[in-house]
Design an enzyme around this catalytic site. Structure first.
Site, PDB file in Angstrom:
ATOM      1  N   GLU A  74    -111.214   3.852 -41.867  1.00 19.76           N
ATOM      2  CA  GLU A  74    -110.103   2.939 -41.883  1.00 19.76           C
ATOM      3  C   GLU A  74    -108.978   3.947 -42.036  1.00 19.76           C
ATOM      4  O   GLU A  74    -107.944   3.937 -41.142  1.00 19.76           O
ATOM      5  CB  GLU A  74    -110.038   1.743 -42.661  1.00 19.76           C
ATOM      6  N   CYS A 111    -113.139  -0.709 -48.113  1.00 12.71           N
ATOM      7  CA  CYS A 111    -112.954  -0.652 -49.349  1.00 12.71           C
ATOM      8  C   CYS A 111    -111.495  -0.636 -50.165  1.00 12.71           C
ATOM      9  O   CYS A 111    -110.617  -0.861 -49.137  1.00 12.71           O
ATOM     10  CB  CYS A 111    -113.553   0.991 -49.679  1.00 12.71           C
ATOM     11  N   CYS A 114    -109.093   1.731 -48.663  1.00 14.25           N
ATOM     12  CA  CYS A 114    -108.559   1.310 -47.498  1.00 14.25           C
ATOM     13  C   CYS A 114    -107.459   0.250 -47.579  1.00 14.25           C
ATOM     14  O   CYS A 114    -106.615   0.304 -46.743  1.00 14.25           O
ATOM     15  CB  CYS A 114    -109.705   1.357 -46.647  1.00 14.25           C
TER      16      CYS A 114
HETATM   17  N1  THU Z   1    -116.669   3.965 -45.696  1.00 19.35           N
HETATM   18  C1  THU Z   1    -115.638   3.595 -44.736  1.00 19.35           C
HETATM   19  O1  THU Z   1    -115.763   4.465 -43.776  1.00 19.35           O
HETATM   20  N2  THU Z   1    -115.132   2.511 -45.071  1.00 19.35           N
HETATM   21  C2  THU Z   1    -115.177   1.692 -45.829  1.00 19.35           C
HETATM   22  O2  THU Z   1    -114.181   0.733 -46.096  1.00 19.35           O
HETATM   23  C3  THU Z   1    -116.073   1.850 -47.036  1.00 19.35           C
HETATM   24  C4  THU Z   1    -116.951   2.970 -46.995  1.00 19.35           C
HETATM   25  C5  THU Z   1    -117.581   5.362 -45.599  1.00 19.35           C
HETATM   26  C6  THU Z   1    -117.219   6.013 -46.652  1.00 19.35           C
HETATM   27  C7  THU Z   1    -118.668   6.885 -46.872  1.00 19.35           C
HETATM   28  O3  THU Z   1    -118.431   7.831 -45.602  1.00 19.35           O
HETATM   29  C8  THU Z   1    -119.570   5.950 -46.533  1.00 19.35           C
HETATM   30  O4  THU Z   1    -118.954   4.809 -45.861  1.00 19.35           O
HETATM   31  C9  THU Z   1    -120.249   5.604 -47.866  1.00 19.35           C
HETATM   32  O5  THU Z   1    -119.570   4.750 -48.585  1.00 19.35           O
END
Ligand code: THU
Length: 159
Positions: A74, A111, A114
């Site tokens: 994101e 998360c 983000c």
């Molecule tokens: N991740 C995302 O790309 N977006 C999120 O909102 C949650 C987590 C990614 C970060 C990391 O590369 C992987 O997912 C595991 O946490």
């Protein structure tokens, strides 16, 4: 005194229930998800973002051997968008996440970091951004604003 904060969200039961633009965003998020650079977590996330001019920007998570130096899908997408289209409003963000090669059906929410980043651009453009999150299979959750995902949010009004 106990108080309540109400948050709103919609459950879209499957891909077939999406409208045409939503299907396009889903497909683009899924295509870019498969190109994520996530050798450490093996958790692949794709993001497709719709601009008010109709353009769709995509991005995915980028990991690093020094783990905290990586970035979520994101933020990769929204930072690039703001860098290149600083004055174009964002209408929708579609996120799909799942472990590599697993046909997951659990919608993966953005998360906290983000959500905070999305909130910044929502405040900047003074217009809500619809958030959709999903897995490659199953239900899709939709909110009208990131504020539904981030009650008690911190923004520039406190500075
Ligand atoms: N991740 C995302 O790309 N977006 C999120 O909102 C949650 C987590 C990614 C970060 C990391 O590369 C992987 O997912 C595991 O946490």
């Amino acid at each position: 005194m106990e108080k309540e904060i109400k948050i709103n969200f919609e459950v879209i039961t499957s891909y077939d229930q999406l409208n045409d633009i939503e299907k396009t965003l889903f497909n683009k998020a899924e295509t870019i998800r498969e190109k994520a650079y996530a050798p450490y977590s093996n958790f692949f996330v794709g993001c497709a973002l719709l601009l008010e001019n109709g353009e769709i920007i995509t991005g995915n998570n980028q990991e690093n051997a020094a783990y905290p130096s990586g970035l979520c899908a994101e933020r990769t997408t929204i930072f690039w968008t703001s860098a290149n289209y600083p004055d174009v409003k964002i209408k929708k963000i579609f996120v799909i996440g799942a472990p590599k090669d697993i046909l997951s059906s659990i919608p993966i929410p953005p998360c906290g970091g983000c959500r905070q980043a999305i909130l910044e651009y929502e405040a900047k453009q003074k217009e809500e951004i619809e958030i959709y999150f999903a897995s490659p299979n199953g239900e899709i959750i939709k909110t009208k604003s990131v504020r539904d995902l981030l009650p008690f949010s911190f923004d520039s009004s406190f500075l």
